[in-house]
Design a protein around this motif. Structure first.
Motif, PDB file in Angstrom:
ATOM      1  N   VAL A   1     -63.914  60.167 -27.983  1.00 25.42           N
ATOM      2  CA  VAL A   1     -64.217  61.154 -29.032  1.00 25.42           C
ATOM      3  C   VAL A   1     -65.710  61.464 -29.056  1.00 25.42           C
ATOM      4  O   VAL A   1     -66.111  62.629 -29.183  1.00 25.42           O
ATOM      5  CB  VAL A   1     -63.714  60.679 -30.408  1.00 25.42           C
ATOM      6  CG1 VAL A   1     -64.264  61.546 -31.527  1.00 25.42           C
ATOM      7  CG2 VAL A   1     -62.191  60.670 -30.441  1.00 25.42           C
ATOM      8  N   ASN A   2     -66.539  60.452 -28.915  1.00 27.10           N
ATOM      9  CA  ASN A   2     -67.990  60.686 -28.901  1.00 27.10           C
ATOM     10  C   ASN A   2     -68.409  61.512 -27.690  1.00 27.10           C
ATOM     11  O   ASN A   2     -69.276  62.384 -27.796  1.00 27.10           O
ATOM     12  CB  ASN A   2     -68.742  59.361 -28.952  1.00 27.10           C
ATOM     13  CG  ASN A   2     -68.671  58.737 -30.321  1.00 27.10           C
ATOM     14  OD1 ASN A   2     -68.632  59.425 -31.336  1.00 27.10           O
ATOM     15  ND2 ASN A   2     -68.641  57.413 -30.367  1.00 27.10           N
ATOM     16  N   ALA A   3     -67.773  61.274 -26.546  1.00 31.20           N
ATOM     17  CA  ALA A   3     -68.067  62.075 -25.352  1.00 31.20           C
ATOM     18  C   ALA A   3     -67.607  63.521 -25.557  1.00 31.20           C
ATOM     19  O   ALA A   3     -68.304  64.467 -25.170  1.00 31.20           O
ATOM     20  CB  ALA A   3     -67.389  61.455 -24.126  1.00 31.20           C
ATOM     21  N   VAL A   4     -66.440  63.692 -26.189  1.00 28.51           N
ATOM     22  CA  VAL A   4     -65.935  65.032 -26.504  1.00 28.51           C
ATOM     23  C   VAL A   4     -66.933  65.758 -27.406  1.00 28.51           C
ATOM     24  O   VAL A   4     -67.253  66.931 -27.184  1.00 28.51           O
ATOM     25  CB  VAL A   4     -64.544  64.954 -27.182  1.00 28.51           C
ATOM     26  CG1 VAL A   4     -64.185  66.270 -27.871  1.00 28.51           C
ATOM     27  CG2 VAL A   4     -63.484  64.579 -26.167  1.00 28.51           C
ATOM     28  N   ALA A   5     -67.426  65.069 -28.413  1.00 25.82           N
ATOM     29  CA  ALA A   5     -68.372  65.675 -29.357  1.00 25.82           C
ATOM     30  C   ALA A   5     -69.639  66.149 -28.645  1.00 25.82           C
ATOM     31  O   ALA A   5     -70.146  67.248 -28.931  1.00 25.82           O
ATOM     32  CB  ALA A   5     -68.730  64.676 -30.459  1.00 25.82           C
TER      33      ALA A   5
END
Length: 100
Positions: free
Chosen positions: A51-55
């Motif tokens: 999720v952090n990479a997606v963000a």
């Protein structure tokens, strides 16, 4: 892309273009004017790392998915609200998310 004053607006794809683009992103499905995919990870920390990479990618592209997190499962949903449906931008971002 269409120009509207100072803004550039992505052109909404037609059904043939959407079908073709979906063929390039296995695992993604279409529902109404949204494409979505569920990703599964070994545990919650791995899901949150994703999720952090997606963000990070979404912020760089200035195009943000809806994100649903369920312990080790993350569902991403994309649409281009400004265009009122799916655009090339949605499919390009889906490909980037698949590479994370």
């Amino acid at each position: 892309m269409l120009r509207c004053g100072e803004l550039w607006i992505m052109k909404k794809l037609n059904s043939v273009e959407i079908k073709s683009a979906l063929g390039e992103i296995p695992g993604w499905k279409k529902k109404a004017a949204v494409i979505y995919r569920k990703f599964q990870f070994k545990d919650f920390p791995a899901a949150m790392k994703f999720v952090n990479a997606v963000a990070k990618v979404a912020e760089k592209e200035q195009h943000h998915p809806d994100i649903d997190i369920r312990w080790n499962k993350v569902t991403l949903a994309l649409t281009t609200h400004d265009a009122g449906g799916l655009t090339e931008k949605d499919f390009a971002l889906a490909k980037k998310f698949d590479r994370l």
